[in-house]
Design a protein around this motif. Structure first.
Motif, PDB file in Angstrom:
ATOM      1  N   UNK A 173      92.093  74.622  53.039  1.00  0.00           N
ATOM      2  CA  UNK A 173      91.289  75.900  53.462  1.00  0.00           C
ATOM      3  C   UNK A 173      91.822  76.777  52.301  1.00  0.00           C
ATOM      4  N   UNK A 174      92.961  76.525  51.834  1.00  0.00           N
ATOM      5  CA  UNK A 174      93.379  77.290  50.640  1.00  0.00           C
ATOM      6  C   UNK A 174      92.733  77.531  49.311  1.00  0.00           C
ATOM      7  N   UNK A 175      92.166  75.939  49.057  1.00  0.00           N
ATOM      8  CA  UNK A 175      91.540  75.552  47.756  1.00  0.00           C
ATOM      9  C   UNK A 175      89.999  76.268  47.781  1.00  0.00           C
ATOM     10  N   UNK A 176      89.910  76.874  46.565  1.00  0.00           N
ATOM     11  CA  UNK A 176      88.617  77.281  46.270  1.00  0.00           C
ATOM     12  C   UNK A 176      87.459  76.258  46.195  1.00  0.00           C
ATOM     13  N   UNK A 177      86.376  76.299  47.014  1.00  0.00           N
ATOM     14  CA  UNK A 177      85.453  75.132  46.936  1.00  0.00           C
ATOM     15  C   UNK A 177      83.825  75.968  47.072  1.00  0.00           C
ATOM     16  N   UNK A 178      83.143  74.898  46.106  1.00  0.00           N
ATOM     17  CA  UNK A 178      81.601  75.238  46.295  1.00  0.00           C
ATOM     18  C   UNK A 178      80.884  74.091  46.258  1.00  0.00           C
ATOM     19  N   UNK A 179      80.027  74.124  47.302  1.00  0.00           N
ATOM     20  CA  UNK A 179      79.075  72.921  47.437  1.00  0.00           C
ATOM     21  C   UNK A 179      77.679  73.625  47.576  1.00  0.00           C
ATOM     22  N   UNK A 180      76.904  73.679  46.161  1.00  0.00           N
ATOM     23  CA  UNK A 180      75.799  74.265  46.444  1.00  0.00           C
ATOM     24  C   UNK A 180      74.813  73.484  45.611  1.00  0.00           C
ATOM     25  N   UNK A 181      73.640  73.247  45.906  1.00  0.00           N
ATOM     26  CA  UNK A 181      72.541  72.497  45.308  1.00  0.00           C
ATOM     27  C   UNK A 181      71.359  73.192  44.985  1.00  0.00           C
ATOM     28  N   UNK A 182      70.701  73.037  43.875  1.00  0.00           N
ATOM     29  CA  UNK A 182      69.561  73.823  43.557  1.00  0.00           C
ATOM     30  C   UNK A 182      68.905  72.587  42.952  1.00  0.00           C
ATOM     31  N   UNK A 183      67.633  72.065  43.687  1.00  0.00           N
ATOM     32  CA  UNK A 183      66.691  71.105  42.856  1.00  0.00           C
ATOM     33  C   UNK A 183      65.451  71.623  42.852  1.00  0.00           C
ATOM     34  N   UNK A 184      64.695  71.413  41.842  1.00  0.00           N
ATOM     35  CA  UNK A 184      63.258  71.572  41.502  1.00  0.00           C
ATOM     36  C   UNK A 184      62.780  70.438  41.011  1.00  0.00           C
TER      37      UNK A 184
END
Length: 128
Positions: free
Chosen positions: A14-25
């Protein structure tokens, strides 16, 4: 061990930065399918073919390289939009990458797929 390394080893996820974002075209490959799961949930699944970007490796074929990605739609609204898609439609998908686990006759199995938050058909992209 340095103080920084010790602090890092005590950090919780929970302390660690995290990004899990996907964008597909890309283009829809085949018509979407709807599955009722043993849990009672329904999932609409589709495949999206996305052309790879970036430079090719030295000596690589000159044909267009693509990735075929599985997309799972869990929310009712995104399921309705995905169900209207047809083979060849150009779409934009936003969401997150997920790893799904299940039991198969050969033992435990897993695969990565995109869990769609939004699915949008691009203007003028319907297949003939």
């Amino acid at each position: 061990m340095t103080a920084r390394a010790a602090a890092r080893s005590r950090a919780t996820p929970e302390d660690e930065p995290a990004v899990n974002e996907v964008r597909l075209v890309g283009r829809v490959s085949g018509d979407p399918t709807s599955r009722d799961l043993p849990s009672g949930d329904t999932v609409v699944q589709l495949r999206v073919v996305v052309r790879r970007t970036g430079s090719q490796r030295a000596g690589a074929r000159t044909t267009a390289l693509v990735d075929t990605l599985d997309v799972a739609c869990w929310g009712k609204g995104v399921q309705r939009r995905a169900s209207r898609l047809r083979d060849g439609d150009v779409i934009e998908v936003t969401g997150a990458l997920r790893r799904r686990f299940w039991r198969s006759p050969g033992g435990a199995a897993s695969r990565y797929e995109v869990e769609a938050a939004t699915v949008t058909r691009q203007q003028g992209s319907s297949a003939p």
